[in-house]
Structure formats: C-alpha cells, structure tokens
Design a protein around this motif. Structure first.
Motif, PDB file in Angstrom:
ATOM      1  N   PHE A  37       0.835  -1.202   0.000  1.00 34.95           N
ATOM      2  CA  PHE A  37       0.000   0.000   0.000  1.00 34.95           C
ATOM      3  C   PHE A  37       0.872   1.256   0.000  1.00 34.95           C
ATOM      4  O   PHE A  37       0.623   2.210  -0.746  1.00 34.95           O
ATOM      5  N   GLN A  38       1.902   1.257   0.821  1.00 38.66           N
ATOM      6  CA  GLN A  38       2.805   2.404   0.904  1.00 38.66           C
ATOM      7  C   GLN A  38       3.492   2.659  -0.435  1.00 38.66           C
ATOM      8  O   GLN A  38       3.615   3.808  -0.883  1.00 38.66           O
ATOM      9  N   GLU A  39       3.929   1.595  -1.110  1.00 33.89           N
ATOM     10  CA  GLU A  39       4.631   1.745  -2.385  1.00 33.89           C
ATOM     11  C   GLU A  39       3.687   2.138  -3.517  1.00 33.89           C
ATOM     12  O   GLU A  39       3.995   3.009  -4.330  1.00 33.89           O
ATOM     13  N   ASN A  40       2.522   1.511  -3.557  1.00 34.43           N
ATOM     14  CA  ASN A  40       1.611   1.747  -4.673  1.00 34.43           C
ATOM     15  C   ASN A  40       0.877   3.078  -4.588  1.00 34.43           C
ATOM     16  O   ASN A  40       0.587   3.707  -5.595  1.00 34.43           O
ATOM     17  N   VAL A  41       0.549   3.493  -3.393  1.00 37.87           N
ATOM     18  CA  VAL A  41      -0.162   4.757  -3.226  1.00 37.87           C
ATOM     19  C   VAL A  41       0.810   5.933  -3.218  1.00 37.87           C
ATOM     20  O   VAL A  41       0.533   6.990  -3.787  1.00 37.87           O
ATOM     21  N   ALA A  42       1.972   5.736  -2.583  1.00 33.23           N
ATOM     22  CA  ALA A  42       3.054   6.725  -2.605  1.00 33.23           C
ATOM     23  C   ALA A  42       2.575   8.127  -2.239  1.00 33.23           C
ATOM     24  O   ALA A  42       2.792   9.092  -2.976  1.00 33.23           O
ATOM     25  N   ALA A  43       1.918   8.228  -1.096  1.00 41.74           N
ATOM     26  CA  ALA A  43       1.458   9.533  -0.634  1.00 41.74           C
ATOM     27  C   ALA A  43       2.629  10.333  -0.072  1.00 41.74           C
ATOM     28  O   ALA A  43       3.556   9.773   0.526  1.00 41.74           O
ATOM     29  N   ARG A  44       2.587  11.635  -0.257  1.00 37.19           N
ATOM     30  CA  ARG A  44       3.610  12.507   0.320  1.00 37.19           C
ATOM     31  C   ARG A  44       3.501  12.520   1.833  1.00 37.19           C
ATOM     32  O   ARG A  44       4.497  12.572   2.546  1.00 37.19           O
ATOM     33  N   ALA A  45       2.294  12.489   2.334  1.00 34.21           N
ATOM     34  CA  ALA A  45       2.037  12.455   3.770  1.00 34.21           C
ATOM     35  C   ALA A  45       0.771  11.665   4.019  1.00 34.21           C
ATOM     36  O   ALA A  45      -0.183  11.736   3.242  1.00 34.21           O
ATOM     37  N   LEU A  46       0.770  10.899   5.108  1.00 30.64           N
ATOM     38  CA  LEU A  46      -0.393  10.092   5.448  1.00 30.64           C
ATOM     39  C   LEU A  46      -0.717  10.310   6.921  1.00 30.64           C
ATOM     40  O   LEU A  46       0.086   9.974   7.803  1.00 30.64           O
ATOM     41  N   ALA A  47      -1.851  10.901   7.199  1.00 32.91           N
ATOM     42  CA  ALA A  47      -2.297  11.142   8.568  1.00 32.91           C
ATOM     43  C   ALA A  47      -3.445  10.202   8.887  1.00 32.91           C
ATOM     44  O   ALA A  47      -4.430  10.135   8.136  1.00 32.91           O
ATOM     45  N   LEU A  48      -3.324   9.457   9.998  1.00 33.42           N
ATOM     46  CA  LEU A  48      -4.332   8.488  10.396  1.00 33.42           C
ATOM     47  C   LEU A  48      -4.763   8.828  11.814  1.00 33.42           C
ATOM     48  O   LEU A  48      -3.957   8.783  12.746  1.00 33.42           O
ATOM     49  N   THR A  49      -6.028   9.139  11.999  1.00 35.34           N
ATOM     50  CA  THR A  49      -6.517   9.632  13.272  1.00 35.34           C
ATOM     51  C   THR A  49      -7.775   8.901  13.686  1.00 35.34           C
ATOM     52  O   THR A  49      -8.720   8.766  12.888  1.00 35.34           O
ATOM     53  N   ALA A  50      -7.779   8.404  14.952  1.00 34.82           N
ATOM     54  CA  ALA A  50      -8.987   7.761  15.474  1.00 34.82           C
ATOM     55  C   ALA A  50     -10.125   8.782  15.513  1.00 34.82           C
ATOM     56  O   ALA A  50      -9.927   9.951  15.857  1.00 34.82           O
ATOM     57  N   THR A  51     -11.325   8.340  15.148  1.00 33.83           N
ATOM     58  CA  THR A  51     -12.464   9.254  15.064  1.00 33.83           C
ATOM     59  C   THR A  51     -13.397   9.167  16.260  1.00 33.83           C
ATOM     60  O   THR A  51     -14.439   9.814  16.283  1.00 33.83           O
ATOM     61  N   GLY A  52     -13.019   8.363  17.247  1.00 33.79           N
ATOM     62  CA  GLY A  52     -13.872   8.256  18.435  1.00 33.79           C
ATOM     63  C   GLY A  52     -13.419   7.124  19.320  1.00 33.79           C
ATOM     64  O   GLY A  52     -12.448   6.406  19.000  1.00 33.79           O
ATOM     65  N   PRO A  53     -14.061   6.912  20.449  1.00 36.33           N
ATOM     66  CA  PRO A  53     -13.691   5.808  21.342  1.00 36.33           C
ATOM     67  C   PRO A  53     -14.016   4.462  20.719  1.00 36.33           C
ATOM     68  O   PRO A  53     -14.806   4.356  19.792  1.00 36.33           O
ATOM     69  N   PRO A  74     -12.019   0.287   3.326  1.00 33.73           N
ATOM     70  CA  PRO A  74     -13.228  -0.545   3.421  1.00 33.73           C
ATOM     71  C   PRO A  74     -13.645  -1.162   2.101  1.00 33.73           C
ATOM     72  O   PRO A  74     -14.319  -2.200   2.091  1.00 33.73           O
ATOM     73  N   ARG A  75     -13.247  -0.564   0.958  1.00 37.42           N
ATOM     74  CA  ARG A  75     -13.643  -1.106  -0.348  1.00 37.42           C
ATOM     75  C   ARG A  75     -12.867  -2.374  -0.702  1.00 37.42           C
ATOM     76  O   ARG A  75     -13.142  -3.002  -1.719  1.00 37.42           O
ATOM     77  N   LEU A  76     -11.901  -2.765   0.144  1.00 41.94           N
ATOM     78  CA  LEU A  76     -11.136  -3.978  -0.121  1.00 41.94           C
ATOM     79  C   LEU A  76     -11.785  -5.218   0.494  1.00 41.94           C
ATOM     80  O   LEU A  76     -11.174  -6.274   0.534  1.00 41.94           O
ATOM     81  N   ALA A  77     -13.019  -5.076   0.945  1.00 40.97           N
ATOM     82  CA  ALA A  77     -13.716  -6.216   1.539  1.00 40.97           C
ATOM     83  C   ALA A  77     -13.844  -7.368   0.558  1.00 40.97           C
ATOM     84  O   ALA A  77     -13.820  -8.537   0.947  1.00 40.97           O
ATOM     85  N   GLN A  78     -13.973  -7.051  -0.724  1.00 33.46           N
ATOM     86  CA  GLN A  78     -14.099  -8.083  -1.754  1.00 33.46           C
ATOM     87  C   GLN A  78     -12.773  -8.372  -2.436  1.00 33.46           C
ATOM     88  O   GLN A  78     -12.739  -9.006  -3.491  1.00 33.46           O
ATOM     89  N   GLY A  79     -11.683  -7.895  -1.846  1.00 32.19           N
ATOM     90  CA  GLY A  79     -10.372  -8.138  -2.417  1.00 32.19           C
ATOM     91  C   GLY A  79      -9.962  -7.059  -3.411  1.00 32.19           C
ATOM     92  O   GLY A  79     -10.706  -6.132  -3.694  1.00 32.19           O
ATOM     93  N   GLY A  80      -8.746  -7.201  -3.925  1.00 35.43           N
ATOM     94  CA  GLY A  80      -8.237  -6.242  -4.895  1.00 35.43           C
ATOM     95  C   GLY A  80      -7.042  -5.487  -4.355  1.00 35.43           C
ATOM     96  O   GLY A  80      -6.528  -5.768  -3.266  1.00 35.43           O
ATOM     97  N   THR A  81      -6.572  -4.525  -5.128  1.00 36.76           N
ATOM     98  CA  THR A  81      -5.433  -3.696  -4.746  1.00 36.76           C
ATOM     99  C   THR A  81      -5.763  -2.240  -5.022  1.00 36.76           C
ATOM    100  O   THR A  81      -6.581  -1.922  -5.881  1.00 36.76           O
ATOM    101  N   ILE A  82      -5.082  -1.367  -4.265  1.00 31.75           N
ATOM    102  CA  ILE A  82      -5.258   0.069  -4.441  1.00 31.75           C
ATOM    103  C   ILE A  82      -3.920   0.670  -4.814  1.00 31.75           C
ATOM    104  O   ILE A  82      -2.894   0.375  -4.190  1.00 31.75           O
ATOM    105  N   ALA A  83      -3.928   1.503  -5.850  1.00 27.11           N
ATOM    106  CA  ALA A  83      -2.690   2.133  -6.301  1.00 27.11           C
ATOM    107  C   ALA A  83      -3.019   3.425  -7.035  1.00 27.11           C
ATOM    108  O   ALA A  83      -4.127   3.600  -7.556  1.00 27.11           O
ATOM    109  N   VAL A  84      -2.066   4.330  -7.067  1.00 26.79           N
ATOM    110  CA  VAL A  84      -2.192   5.544  -7.877  1.00 26.79           C
ATOM    111  C   VAL A  84      -1.785   5.189  -9.301  1.00 26.79           C
ATOM    112  O   VAL A  84      -0.696   4.643  -9.527  1.00 26.79           O
ATOM    113  N   LYS A  85      -2.656   5.476 -10.246  1.00 24.45           N
ATOM    114  CA  LYS A  85      -2.391   5.125 -11.638  1.00 24.45           C
ATOM    115  C   LYS A  85      -2.609   6.321 -12.541  1.00 24.45           C
ATOM    116  O   LYS A  85      -3.395   7.228 -12.227  1.00 24.45           O
TER     117      LYS A  85
END
Length: 585
Positions: A139-155, A208-219
């Motif tokens: 995911f890190q290699e294929n998406v290659a984001a400049r910055a990735l912020a991940l924040t919990a949205t609640g308890p 969440p869209r990977l529930a049915q499998g597949g890969t995500i990448a910037v193309k």
C-alpha cells in the motif's frame, strides 16, 4: 516441557494442555489458518515425546507411565493429580476481554506507526505480522502519498463479535494534487497469544472497499480525447450529421493533452474503480461555432424533408460573423451540406441580379418575362405565359427564367457572372472552414447556351448548401465573411466589396420575394428583417431539386432536397423551420 517461543519473543503455549485450543499472535482462539501449522507441529511433538518415553519404560521393565506422560505434558511428577488439574484449569480459563482502553491504545500506536511509514512496527502490533507487513508495504509503495495522517475518530465500540472496534480517518496528500484523499475505515482489536491487545488484521484496515479483495494504487489515467462543444460549451454528441465530423476536429497547434492521476481500486473480474482523482486529465477544448439548439432543429427539419430516402441538406450561418450555426444532412452518407456539388437553380439569380445591377440595370428596369426564349436552346418558365411589363424585381420575385437569360445575354460578358461570384460573394475562392469542404465552381461559359444556363443556376454551376447560405448571408450583411466552423480557421476575404447600393437593392428584392413572391408560403408568419429566394434545379430526370435560401435578422439559411420539386415546397419548409427557431427581426 519448555514453552514455545513466538517470532517476536512472546511465549505462546505456556501452561496449555489442550493443543487444539491454543492461541498465538498469528491466529485467534478456536484455531485459524495461520495457527493450523503450529497446532499440527505441537501435536506431533507431544506424540513423539510420549512414544519415546513409552519405549524407554518398556526397556527398563516398567515405570509409572502416568507420571512420565504427566511430566511431558507439563504436569507434576510427584505422583499426585493436583498439578495436572491445575494446568487443565488454566488452559480452559478464558482470557479477559480486550478493554476499550487497551483497544484505543493499540489502535493509536498502530495508526501512528503506519502513518509514519514504519510498516514493521505497525505490523508487529497485529495478530498477523507477516501478512500485515506485506500488505502495508505494498500500500505504501503503490499509493506513494507525500504524507499520510491516520486519526482515530472516536472511542472504541463493541463490534458484532463482541471485540472492540476503533474507527479512524485516513488523509493522504500527494505531490501535484490540489486536494487530499480522505476516507473513513475501522480496525478491530483482539487479544493475542501473548495476552496483549493487538489489531485484528484484515484488508479492510487499508480501505473498506477492499472487503471483496483487490489492490489500491495511484495510476495514470488514459489520455483524454478532446470533445468539441458548441459555441456555448454544450456537448454535440448525438447529432447524426456531426457523427463523422467531430472525430476530425483537433485542437489548434500548441494544445497539449494532460494525463491525469487517480487512486484506483483494481480487482480481478471487476472494472477499475476511481476512488479519488488526484489530477484530472485535460485536453485542449475546441468550441465550434455551432449552436446545439439550432443544430437540433436543423437535424429534424432535414429529416422530415428527406423522408423516403431523398438526400437533403441545410446550413445556417450568422451573417455578422460568418459562423456556421447548424449543418445537417440526411440520409447518412457523405456530408453533402458542405461537400456536395450541385446546380442551385434560381437561387443563383441573386448573383446574376448583382451582376446586372452593377451593369446598370435597376430593380425597376423593365425586363419582359416571355413564355419562352432561345439562346439558341429554348428555355421556358414554371409560370407559363408572357409578362411583357415585368421589371427586374418582378422577374426576381416570380423567378422568371427567360427575363434573366435575355437580360444576361444582353448586358453581361461571358466571364462577368463568375467574376462577381468570386470577387464579391467569395464563391470559387479556397475556403478553410475547419473541416474538409468543397468550394463552389462557376466556370466561364464557352457558349450562349452555357451562359444562359449559368444565369439561372443550371448547367456546370456547382455549389452546396454551405455556399448558398453564404450568399444569403452576404446579402443580409452587405459583406462577404467566409463561413467557418471554428474561429481559428484560416479565412479568405473577397477581393472586392459588394457595392452598398447593390446590397440594398438585393435585400429589397429578396424581401419582396419572401412576402409576395414564390417564397411567401414558407416565410409566412416570420417577422423582422426577412428575405428569400426559391430555386428549382433540373437534375436530368423527371424530378427536380428543391432549393431555398433566406435570412431573418442575423441568421441566413440555405436548404436543398434532391428530388424535392419546387423550392418553396421541400427546401423552403425546412429553411423556414430553422429561421423560426433561431432568427430574430
């Protein structure tokens, strides 16, 4: 027996006496695919140990087999049963559920490690470290984001299986993108074999869209195709007459195509799905001079008159600019509206009149309309009979052939008609309208018969709806402006301007024809500045071709219907429909 060590150093089997019920950091309790190999190996190890001890006991003549087996399994070797019962009780005692505080803490550490790019640390906080590390690294290699912020949205909250679930928001920023890709996802938390709370790894943690499998990448997105629009930016797809035209429209020199980028979800057996467009693709836009609404009316008007398979065409032009506003033809085939070459019949009398006016004839000059005349070929009119008192204006409005032939042979030199057509109306010049088109041909006559035919639009004169719409537009505005389909088309100019007095007289004669002459029926009800001229051209058979040119305000139209009969009938009806829709007084 010594405790089995986990890859991260955590002890996974200590105190267990039921091998099928153990739990480690690679699988949940009750067994899973990742833990299966370890359970099998453990079972084999115990069986082998028991088998070896049994053999030794037989060799020494017997020993307390129960005690030895109990020792191998981790129980007491003192001959009592208390140690074994304590071990079994510990193994069957369920572990305490993961608390919301534990879930929040491990989720925070996991998201921080993932967001910082430390996939090794992040994967170590899951129940499937190797699987998670591979997926996070991809995911890190294929998406290659400049910055990735991940924040919990609640308890943390209880999931459907009773385990805590933590929701979080991902925000990825990319070089060159105007916005950030943001989405919400969730992760579950379970207790690992070491007793620690860990992230329950699943592909949906990534998205969440990977529930049915597949890969995500910037193309990179496919290069866009420039789609010309009308003058107002409206799409032009769906018009039959433009289907073969639009693909040939290309951007002007210097226009560049910009390839776009997007975050794409790809899966076997499914169409790629764009999750977020980072940079939209773009192609130089070409605005044509066409008017989509008028084009629609023109298409319908031509379709009605071409019923039964009669070829027909229509072109509408804005006299003040030369812009082609509509261009329709039917049935399908070559674009006869701009590419055909046909005799225009009496619509040519507009140019013949201009030549006669410049030769000294006036609209009030008596030009008798005889029933027949000779050149030496015999000619006649649709309106039979002799009208000796007709003037030039009368001959024009009633479309008298014999009057124009007689006066033309009397006043005009063999090359005069072609010269006026070329130098003042632009017919015969090389036009570049933005697509391929055929220029008008008006040859210099070699005989009086050829000259007579040319004066009334017969013989070797070859034009199309585009050329004759331009004639009507030139009369209306008093100036030739080469028709164009796009503003960046190279234009030609008429060498000699149409004399103002000639243009004024022509407008007066065309107005009279529209209100009192042969064009009055189709032009009925049209208000404002109007003018028209009908034409009926012989085509070599029994049927004649219908021609009609007209204007209303800043809109000029020419229509023709092959085999349509009189000009006011088929072509006139089509032209009037367009004038009614787009012309203003």
């Amino acid at each position: 027996m010594r405790d089995v060590q986990e890859p991260d150093g955590n002890q996974g089997y200590a105190g267990h006496t039921e091998l099928d019920g153990y739990e480690d950091e690679y699988g949940d309790r009750n067994g899973d695919e990742a833990g299966a190999p370890r359970r099998s190996a453990a079972r084999k190890a115990v069986l082998a140990a028991v088998g070896g001890v049994s053999a030794a006991l037989l060799a020494v003549g017997g020993y307390g087999l129960h005690n030895v087996v109990t020792a191998v399994q981790g129980g007491s070797s003192n001959g009592g049963s208390g140690g074994a019962q304590a071990s079994e009780t510990a193994a069957k005692t369920p572990q305490a559920p993961v608390t919301t505080e534990e879930a929040a803490a491990v989720a925070k550490d996991f998201l921080a490690a993932w967001g910082s790019g430390d996939v090794t640390a992040a994967s170590a906080l899951t129940n499937r470290p190797e699987t998670a590390r591979t997926a996070l690294a991809a995911f890190q290699e294929n998406v290659a984001a400049r910055a990735l912020a991940l924040t919990a949205t609640g308890p943390a909250t209880a999931g459907t299986d009773g385990q805590p679930v933590v929701g979080f928001r991902a925000k990825a920023e990319f070089e060159g993108a105007t916005g950030a890709w943001e989405y919400d996802s969730t992760l579950g938390v379970v207790r690992g074999g070491s007793g620690k709370a860990v992230v329950h790894w699943a592909q949906t943690v990534l998205h969440p869209r990977l529930a049915q499998g597949g890969t995500i990448a910037v193309k990179t997105l496919p290069d866009p195709v420039s789609k010309p629009t009308d003058r107002n930016g409206k799409p032009l797809e769906g018009f039959p007459s433009l289907a073969a035209v639009l693909p040939r429209i290309t951007p002007a020199d210097g226009g560049t195509v910009v390839s776009g980028r997007a975050v794409v979800l790809s899966a076997v057996g499914r169409e790629p799905e764009q999750l977020y467009v980072l940079t939209p693709p773009s192609a130089p836009q070409v605005k044509l001079t066409l008017d989509a609404e008028l084009q629609r009316v023109a298409e319908e008007a031509v379709k009605q008159q071409a019923a039964g398979g009669k070829p027909a065409s229509l072109v509408a032009i804005q006299p003040s600019t030369g812009h082609i506003l509509a261009m329709a033809y039917s049935p399908s085939g070559h674009n006869r509206a701009v590419s055909a070459g046909q005799a225009p019949g009496s619509t040519m009398k507009v140019i013949t009149s201009a030549a006669l006016l410049e030769a000294g004839v006036t609209p009030d000059t008596v030009v008798p309309c005889k029933d027949t005349t000779n050149s030496p070929r015999q000619w006649h009119n649709d309106e039979r009979g002799d009208f000796p008192s007709y003037t030039l204006a009368d001959d024009f409005s009633h479309s008298c052939n014999t009057g124009f032939i007689d006066k033309g042979l009397e006043k005009l030199q063999p090359g005069t008609l072609a010269k006026v057509a070329r130098e003042q109306f632009g017919l015969g010049l090389e036009w570049h309208i933005g697509i391929d088109s055929r220029d008008a041909t008006i040859p210099v006559p070699r005989t009086n018969d050829e000259a007579a035919a040319a004066y009334i639009g017969q013989g070797t004169v070859q034009v199309n709806s585009l050329a004759m719409a331009s004639v009507a537009a030139t009369v209306q505005s008093g100036k030739f402006r080469q028709p164009v389909l796009r503003d960046d088309a190279k234009r030609v100019t008429a060498p000699v301007p149409l004399p103002a007095g000639v243009a004024r007289d022509l407008r007066a004669m065309m107005a009279r024809t529209a209100t009192q002459g042969t064009a009055r029926t189709p032009m009925a009800g049209l208000t404002g500045q109007i003018g028209a001229k009908t034409g009926t051209a012989e085509s070599g058979g029994t049927a004649t071709n219908s021609w009609f040119i007209a204007y209303r305000g800043d809109l000029a139209v020419a229509a023709e219907v092959d085999g349509g009969g009189h000009g006011f009938a088929a072509a006139g009806v089509a032209a009037a429909q367009v004038l009614k829709a787009g012309g203003k007084g």
